[in-house]
Design a protein around this motif. Structure first.
Motif, PDB file in Angstrom:
ATOM      1  N   VAL A 165      -8.200   3.440   0.734  1.00 48.13           N
ATOM      2  CA  VAL A 165      -8.783   2.555   1.672  1.00 48.13           C
ATOM      3  C   VAL A 165      -9.502   1.261   1.142  1.00 48.13           C
ATOM      4  O   VAL A 165      -9.452   0.024   1.337  1.00 48.13           O
ATOM      5  N   LEU A 166     -10.536   1.793   0.049  1.00 45.86           N
ATOM      6  CA  LEU A 166     -11.126   0.941  -0.437  1.00 45.86           C
ATOM      7  C   LEU A 166     -10.444  -0.377  -1.318  1.00 45.86           C
ATOM      8  O   LEU A 166     -10.627  -1.409  -1.197  1.00 45.86           O
TER       9      LEU A 166
ATOM     10  N   ILE B 194       0.500   5.464   4.844  1.00 48.39           N
ATOM     11  CA  ILE B 194       1.337   5.227   6.058  1.00 48.39           C
ATOM     12  C   ILE B 194       0.570   4.751   7.110  1.00 48.39           C
ATOM     13  O   ILE B 194       0.857   3.893   8.101  1.00 48.39           O
ATOM     14  N   VAL B 195      -0.568   5.495   7.316  1.00 48.10           N
ATOM     15  CA  VAL B 195      -1.459   4.994   8.462  1.00 48.10           C
ATOM     16  C   VAL B 195      -2.101   3.668   8.373  1.00 48.10           C
ATOM     17  O   VAL B 195      -1.845   2.830   9.472  1.00 48.10           O
ATOM     18  N   ILE B 196      -2.501   3.295   7.202  1.00 46.50           N
ATOM     19  CA  ILE B 196      -2.747   1.927   6.841  1.00 46.50           C
ATOM     20  C   ILE B 196      -1.811   0.957   7.312  1.00 46.50           C
ATOM     21  O   ILE B 196      -1.845   0.059   7.898  1.00 46.50           O
TER      22      ILE B 196
ATOM     23  N   ALA C 192       0.906  -1.137   0.055  1.00 49.80           N
ATOM     24  CA  ALA C 192      -0.054   0.078  -0.048  1.00 49.80           C
ATOM     25  C   ALA C 192       0.979   1.204  -0.002  1.00 49.80           C
ATOM     26  O   ALA C 192       0.486   2.274  -0.584  1.00 49.80           O
ATOM     27  N   LEU C 193       1.881   1.308   0.652  1.00 51.40           N
ATOM     28  CA  LEU C 193       2.960   2.366   0.853  1.00 51.40           C
ATOM     29  C   LEU C 193       3.261   2.683  -0.880  1.00 51.40           C
ATOM     30  O   LEU C 193       3.680   3.885  -0.999  1.00 51.40           O
TER      31      LEU C 193
ATOM     32  N   THR D 114      -8.847   0.774  11.066  1.00 52.50           N
ATOM     33  CA  THR D 114      -8.916   1.951  11.941  1.00 52.50           C
ATOM     34  C   THR D 114      -8.484   3.184  11.171  1.00 52.50           C
ATOM     35  O   THR D 114      -9.414   4.322  11.362  1.00 52.50           O
ATOM     36  N   THR D 115      -8.028   3.014   9.940  1.00 53.44           N
ATOM     37  CA  THR D 115      -7.692   4.140   9.224  1.00 53.44           C
ATOM     38  C   THR D 115      -9.083   4.570   8.488  1.00 53.44           C
ATOM     39  O   THR D 115      -9.301   5.705   8.394  1.00 53.44           O
ATOM     40  N   SER D 116     -10.094   3.713   8.194  1.00 54.34           N
ATOM     41  CA  SER D 116     -11.423   4.157   7.583  1.00 54.34           C
ATOM     42  C   SER D 116     -12.155   4.867   8.676  1.00 54.34           C
ATOM     43  O   SER D 116     -12.861   5.677   8.480  1.00 54.34           O
ATOM     44  N   PHE D 117     -11.925   4.184   9.947  1.00 54.57           N
ATOM     45  CA  PHE D 117     -12.779   5.140  10.880  1.00 54.57           C
ATOM     46  C   PHE D 117     -12.333   6.462  11.399  1.00 54.57           C
ATOM     47  O   PHE D 117     -13.279   7.356  11.407  1.00 54.57           O
TER      48      PHE D 117
END
Length: 406
Positions: free
Chosen positions: A249-250, A372-374, A39-40, A381-384
């Motif tokens: 995210v998706l 980065i957060v993912i 993802a990064l 959690t990132t989605s929230f």
């Protein structure tokens, strides 16, 4: 039919261009995730391509107030088609790597960004040329765009199933090529900017002209009218949150669920909702106050994002996406009306070029930060966090002084 001699080819061309971008928006992140598994890496690609995107937006905005906007739109679509067509060719020969994505992304930025701005600057001109009413046309145009974006993700999902992810990009290249050809049917005179000759005579070189154009664009967007400034700021904040969902995210969520083709159907559900919402606005634009449309849109979008951000189940994602799209239709048309209606034609290239550049800065930064957060806390959690950010955005939008008396 004669009354639509500029508008009809413009709408058709814009539709094909949007269809190509819609397909690419679904396929490209999934191809990159499949090739790198990281993802990064997808977030890094977005941030690396941001610099040429900004430069293309800045120089493109300067050119669009001095050169024929229709012609630049055609050239841009051809460059975009070539950059996308290169990816499946490379995949079939030497194999795709991160470096190839960067190279093609940089070339694509040179075409995509000025082309997007060229179409933005052409829209009010073709409406005026054909004697149409801008506010109602914005609702119709938004409906056509949403219809196209419904088809795009669904076509992308079917294409990936039949052709494979990389080969589906041929469809995007074909759409950009068709858009370039159809744009040629817009009367060339429509693309001539107001005061173009005056500006050519006063030019002091492309770099100085681009810097002056950016300065002018910033002034028009943020200092000329409070409603215009609010529309641009809110648009940027919306792009930050939605770009993070759609661009990171998706795709990561559905890749982890081993169901990448479902991404296209969720995005199509969002577009179906947006189509219904924008058609409703086009039909009933004058039956409610603009402020009422504005409030209903933002509150409805908040509920949609809450459902989407939960990642609870595929059915909840579909419902949330549809509600988000439905609620976004009126406010998208409203923002378009404010932006096009409050920017004078002679400053339109500079202002919209600057706006597009700003949008293209915040989107990759948001996607990179999201990646980065993912990596740190996971996709759930990132989605929230993004859903909470959207609720805060809704409160801010409803409290803005400039938007209380629209």
């Amino acid at each position: 039919m004669a009354k639509l001699r500029a508008t009809l080819p413009f709408v058709i061309s814009n539709s094909f261009s949007l269809l190509g971008n819609s397909i690419a928006g679904v396929v490209l992140p999934l191809v990159l995730l499949a090739k790198t598994g990281d993802a990064l890496a997808a977030g890094t690609l977005a941030i690396v391509c941001a610099v040429p995107q900004v430069l293309a937006g800045v120089f493109g905005g300067a050119l669009l107030d001095r050169m024929n906007r229709r012609d630049l739109s055609v050239i841009s679509d051809i460059i975009s088609a070539a950059s996308i067509a290169a990816l499946p060719i490379i995949d079939a020969t030497v194999g795709l790597s991160f470096g190839w994505f960067v190279l093609c992304g940089v070339i694509g930025a040179v075409g995509d960004i000025p082309g997007m701005t060229a179409r933005d600057t052409l829209l009010p001109a073709v409406v005026k040329h054909d004697g149409l009413e801008l506010q109602k046309f914005m609702g119709v145009a938004q409906s056509v765009e949403n219809l196209v974006v419904i088809v795009g993700p669904a076509v992308a999902s079917m294409g990936m199933g039949l052709l494979g992810s990389a080969n589906t990009l041929w469809l995007t290249a074909a759409m950009s090529t068709i858009a370039a050809v159809v744009t040629l049917f817009v009367p060339r005179a429509v693309g001539v900017p107001a005061k173009a000759e005056e500006m050519k005579k006063s030019d002091t070189g492309l770099v100085k002209t681009a810097l002056a154009s950016t300065k002018e664009g910033v002034h028009v967007l943020f200092a000329s009218h409070p409603v215009l400034r609010a529309s641009v700021v809110l648009g940027m904040l919306i792009v930050i949150v939605m770009g993070s969902y759609q661009g990171m995210v998706l795709p990561v969520f559905f890749t982890q669920e081993n169901a990448p083709t479902l991404l296209g159907y969720v995005l199509s559900a969002m577009s179906v909702g947006a189509l219904i919402g924008s058609l409703g606005y086009a039909k009933c634009a004058y039956s409610l106050k603009r402020r009422t449309w504005y409030v209903v849109s933002f509150v409805g979008m908040a509920f949609g994002v809450a459902a989407l951000g939960s990642l609870w189940s595929y059915e909840v994602l579909l419902l949330g996406a549809a509600l988000l799209g439905l609620a976004s239709g009126p406010v998208s048309a409203l923002f378009g009306f404010f932006v096009y209606g409050l920017i004078p034609d002679e400053h339109r290239g500079a202002a919209l070029g600057t706006q597009n550049s700003l949008m293209l800065v915040v989107t990759p930064v948001a996607v990179f930060a999201t990646s980065i957060v993912i990596e740190i806390v996971g996709v759930g959690t990132t989605s929230f966090v993004l859903a909470v950010a959207w609720i805060a955005l809704t409160v801010y939008a409803l409290a803005m002084k400039a938007m209380r008396e629209i």
